[in-house]
Motif scaffolding. Structure first.
Motif, PDB file in Angstrom:
ATOM      1  N   VAL A 430       0.850  -1.189   0.000  1.00 30.14           N
ATOM      2  CA  VAL A 430       0.000   0.000   0.000  1.00 30.14           C
ATOM      3  C   VAL A 430       0.887   1.241   0.000  1.00 30.14           C
ATOM      4  CG1 VAL A 430      -1.891   1.213   1.133  1.00 30.14           C
ATOM      5  CG2 VAL A 430      -1.731  -1.288   1.298  1.00 30.14           C
ATOM      6  N   VAL A 431       0.593   2.142  -0.939  1.00 29.38           N
ATOM      7  CA  VAL A 431       1.409   3.340  -1.146  1.00 29.38           C
ATOM      8  C   VAL A 431       0.529   4.574  -1.001  1.00 29.38           C
ATOM      9  CG1 VAL A 431       2.932   4.569  -2.742  1.00 29.38           C
ATOM     10  CG2 VAL A 431       2.856   2.056  -2.762  1.00 29.38           C
ATOM     11  N   LEU A 432       1.067   5.598  -0.357  1.00 28.02           N
ATOM     12  CA  LEU A 432       0.425   6.910  -0.318  1.00 28.02           C
ATOM     13  C   LEU A 432       1.185   7.847  -1.243  1.00 28.02           C
ATOM     14  CD1 LEU A 432      -1.543   9.039   0.886  1.00 28.02           C
ATOM     15  CD2 LEU A 432       0.198   9.474   2.642  1.00 28.02           C
ATOM     16  N   LEU A 433       0.481   8.459  -2.185  1.00 23.81           N
ATOM     17  CA  LEU A 433       1.037   9.522  -3.034  1.00 23.81           C
ATOM     18  C   LEU A 433       0.311  10.797  -2.641  1.00 23.81           C
ATOM     19  CD1 LEU A 433       2.662  10.703  -5.351  1.00 23.81           C
ATOM     20  CD2 LEU A 433       0.943   9.812  -6.945  1.00 23.81           C
ATOM     21  N   ILE A 518       6.977   4.090  -7.758  1.00 25.77           N
ATOM     22  CA  ILE A 518       5.977   3.084  -7.386  1.00 25.77           C
ATOM     23  C   ILE A 518       6.110   1.854  -8.272  1.00 25.77           C
ATOM     24  CG2 ILE A 518       3.496   2.617  -7.301  1.00 25.77           C
ATOM     25  CD1 ILE A 518       3.165   5.654  -6.626  1.00 25.77           C
ATOM     26  N   GLN A 519       6.286   2.072  -9.572  1.00 30.24           N
ATOM     27  CA  GLN A 519       6.452   0.950 -10.492  1.00 30.24           C
ATOM     28  C   GLN A 519       7.733   0.181 -10.215  1.00 30.24           C
ATOM     29  OE1 GLN A 519       6.184   3.215 -14.117  1.00 30.24           O
ATOM     30  NE2 GLN A 519       3.985   2.820 -14.380  1.00 30.24           N
ATOM     31  N   ALA A 520       8.791   0.898  -9.868  1.00 29.59           N
ATOM     32  CA  ALA A 520      10.064   0.232  -9.564  1.00 29.59           C
ATOM     33  C   ALA A 520       9.939  -0.642  -8.314  1.00 29.59           C
ATOM     34  CB  ALA A 520      11.166   1.270  -9.380  1.00 29.59           C
ATOM     35  N   ALA A 521       9.213  -0.146  -7.302  1.00 23.62           N
ATOM     36  CA  ALA A 521       9.010  -0.932  -6.074  1.00 23.62           C
ATOM     37  C   ALA A 521       8.232  -2.201  -6.379  1.00 23.62           C
ATOM     38  CB  ALA A 521       8.282  -0.081  -5.040  1.00 23.62           C
ATOM     39  N   GLN A 522       7.261  -2.097  -7.281  1.00 23.09           N
ATOM     40  CA  GLN A 522       6.482  -3.289  -7.640  1.00 23.09           C
ATOM     41  C   GLN A 522       7.348  -4.304  -8.370  1.00 23.09           C
ATOM     42  OE1 GLN A 522       5.329  -4.578 -10.726  1.00 23.09           O
ATOM     43  NE2 GLN A 522       4.059  -6.165  -9.729  1.00 23.09           N
ATOM     44  N   ARG A 523       8.203  -3.817  -9.271  1.00 22.24           N
ATOM     45  CA  ARG A 523       9.094  -4.737  -9.985  1.00 22.24           C
ATOM     46  C   ARG A 523      10.058  -5.419  -9.021  1.00 22.24           C
ATOM     47  NH1 ARG A 523       9.062  -0.457 -13.810  1.00 22.24           N
ATOM     48  NH2 ARG A 523      11.042   0.341 -12.988  1.00 22.24           N
ATOM     49  N   ARG A 524      10.483  -4.694  -8.013  1.00 29.77           N
ATOM     50  CA  ARG A 524      11.417  -5.244  -7.023  1.00 29.77           C
ATOM     51  C   ARG A 524      10.747  -6.254  -6.107  1.00 29.77           C
ATOM     52  NH1 ARG A 524      12.848  -0.817  -3.075  1.00 29.77           N
ATOM     53  NH2 ARG A 524      10.931  -1.583  -2.103  1.00 29.77           N
ATOM     54  N   VAL A 530      -1.573  -1.189  -4.151  1.00 27.82           N
ATOM     55  CA  VAL A 530      -2.693  -0.261  -4.009  1.00 27.82           C
ATOM     56  C   VAL A 530      -2.120   1.109  -3.688  1.00 27.82           C
ATOM     57  CG1 VAL A 530      -4.755   0.348  -2.680  1.00 27.82           C
ATOM     58  CG2 VAL A 530      -4.279  -2.053  -3.221  1.00 27.82           C
ATOM     59  N   VAL A 531      -2.519   2.122  -4.464  1.00 28.33           N
ATOM     60  CA  VAL A 531      -1.998   3.481  -4.272  1.00 28.33           C
ATOM     61  C   VAL A 531      -3.158   4.410  -3.950  1.00 28.33           C
ATOM     62  CG1 VAL A 531      -0.659   5.372  -5.255  1.00 28.33           C
ATOM     63  CG2 VAL A 531      -0.222   3.011  -6.003  1.00 28.33           C
TER      64      VAL A 531
END
Length: 553
Positions: A430-433, A518-524, A530-531
């Protein structure tokens, strides 16, 4: 200060002849022979004085206690706000429009602090589904998220690029001709062509778009219009609508915002919002009770209704909660249980609009919300509004997008987010932007985090694995651009570390950089993400442009 707000005689309020370079550029831009394209219209619009330049002139007033001293009496004539409607009428006349022209429209006028955009979306959706009764429907709202055309809708759809350009230049040229005539009458030979043809002879951004919307509605044969106030009500540019043009008005949820222009207490703000009330017409509002200043605010609304010879209809929370609202059949925008209060206001205002259009003089038996919902359920279910409690799915990413930007609206967003988390399964990251450039970012984060904690419970611990604080710029800075100020974003990150020490934070200079992180964290890490993107309509608008790069601007 006054010269920024008033349509003064020439020379105009924004002189362009600062340097020869600007003079030549302006003459080239505003040449009457240039192509009247949509792109050209946007360039002209961008040259107009911004709303921010005007609202920044209003410094927040000293705190005023909530007392009987706040009444329905008019504020001081020295108040800059008091100049607004006479100025707007002058601009309207320069554009070739009069209040008699606006009287041909039949409008529902919507004011409020929270929920007015949602009310307008529900009203538009409901009215466009009964065309035989209401005719063509126009909608004017603000702000826009991706394209300025979102602000002016015809039958529920943003105006086309072709129509926008055509009507934009009709208004622009009318204002230019008025300036040229004024210069000739005054005998002022020192006025340049650039001053006459350019932005110096035009009102500021919101006023121009308000005039443009009315012009579009009249030229396109709109019969029914949904008109949202920009700020306040009494002095808002949209309040040049004459009484005979208004079938009903709505004051959605009240809260503290724009204190420099509207006042620092709920009763003062209620006084301003009540400006949309019209003689002999009903004004629908959610009845407030129990909170700080709420009883006093309701007293002010009642006094203002009596003063304006309007009928105030106070919608009780108990009535709305017994009814329960109409739920969407699929995820999209305008989600969350709190929308039932906005639905209720829209239902009652739509029914009153239809009654007035029908010419009925008798007072009908009051319909319950269930009765009204049965008549208008399709409109409620299919209403859409970008960036308001909106869910978007892209592969492994779920974006929860809401333009909440005040403490109160962020608490509502927190409740919506918590409800989505309760209903979801799995162990998604879960990410907060987040960003808010103009208000106290630490307090707003506290409001959001505290609201989520109340809904999910402190025992849950970390609500966000990552928190990214970005400026509202769509793209990262170019090589020749100066460094961007990230002080606000850094303050937000510091506040987040206090609220949630285990949340990993980052500060970036643009929204595209945030999305890349955010995309880089998902790839990692893999898995679902969920953002929650919130804090500012500007942030949300920038995000939508990145998520939908092919969307027509």
């Amino acid at each position: 200060m006054k010269c920024l707000l008033r349509p003064l005689p020439l020379p105009f309020h924004l002189p362009l002849n600062i340097t020869t370079v600007i003079h030549i550029t302006a003459l080239r831009l505003y040449s009457s022979t240039m192509a009247r394209t949509y792109e050209s219209a946007l360039a002209h619009l961008d040259s107009i004085q911004s709303n921010r330049a005007v609202t920044s002139l209003f410094s927040p007033p000293a705190s005023v206690s909530v007392s009987a001293s706040v009444s329905a009496s008019s504020p001081s004539a020295k108040d800059l706000n008091a100049l607004a409607i006479p100025e707007m009428l002058s601009w309207l006349a320069r554009a070739g429009l009069a209040q008699d022209d606006l009287a041909r429209l039949r409008c529902i006028h919507v004011a409020g602090t929270k929920g007015k955009g949602s009310v307008c979306a529900y009203l538009t959706s409901v009215l466009t589904r009964v065309p035989a009764a209401v005719g063509r429907v126009g909608t004017y709202t603000s702000p826009h998220l991706v394209s300025v055309r979102e602000r002016i809708q015809l039958d529920g759809r943003p105006i086309s690029r072709e129509l926008f350009a055509r009507y934009f230049f009709e208004v622009w040229d009318a204002l230019t001709e008025a300036a040229r005539d004024e210069a000739a009458r005054s005998g002022n030979k020192n006025v340049s062509a650039a001053e006459v043809e350019g932005p110096a002879s035009k009102p500021f951004y919101f006023r121009f778009l308000t005039i443009l919307a009315f012009h579009v509605f009249l030229r396109e044969g709109v019969k029914s219009a949904v008109v949202e106030c920009g700020i306040g009500g009494e002095y808002d540019s949209t309040n040049v609508l004459p009484a005979e043009a208004v079938t009903a008005s709505v004051i959605s949820q009240l809260g503290i915002d724009h204190v420099g222009m509207l006042g620092g207490t709920l009763p003062e703000i209620a006084w301003n919002k009540a400006g949309v009330m019209k003689p002999g017409r009903k004004c629908f509002t959610r009845k407030l009770r129990g909170g700080e200043g709420e009883e006093e605010a309701m007293r002010v609304l009642r006094e203002r209704a009596a003063e304006k010879k309007a009928t105030l209809i106070e919608v009780e929370d108990q009535e709305v909660e017994r009814w329960g609202g109409v739920r969407r059949t699929e995820t999209g925008s305008l989600e969350g249980e709190f929308q039932r209060y906005n639905q209720a206001l829209a239902l009652k205002a739509a029914a009153e609009h239809l009654r007035v259009l029908d010419g009925s003089q008798h007072v009908p038996a009051e319909e319950t919300l269930s009765d009204l919902a049965e008549r208008f359920s399709d409109g409620l279910r299919q209403a859409k509004l970008q960036g308001r409690s909106e869910t978007r799915h892209y592969g492994d990413f779920t974006w929860l997008v809401d333009g909440a930007h005040t403490a109160e609206s962020l608490q509502v967003a927190a409740k919506w987010f918590a409800g989505k988390r309760k209903a979801s399964a799995g162990d998604a990251k879960v990410v907060l932007l987040f960003n808010q450039q103009e208000r106290d970012v630490a307090k707003l984060l506290e409001s959001l985090h505290g609201g989520i904690e109340r809904e999910l419970g402190a025992a849950q611990g970390n609500f966000f694995d990552y928190a990214i604080f970005a400026r509202n710029d769509v793209r990262r800075k170019t090589a020749d651009e100066p460094e961007r100020d990230l002080a606000v974003q850094q303050a937000a990150a510091d506040a987040m570390r206090e609220l949630s020490p285990r949340t990993e934070t980052a500060v970036v200079g643009s929204v595209d950089e945030a999305v890349e992180k955010i995309q880089a964290a998902q790839r990692r890490d893999g898995g679902k993400v969920v953002v929650l993107a919130t804090g500012s309509f500007h942030l949300v608008g920038a995000l939508l442009r990145i998520l939908e790069p092919d969307a027509e601007l």
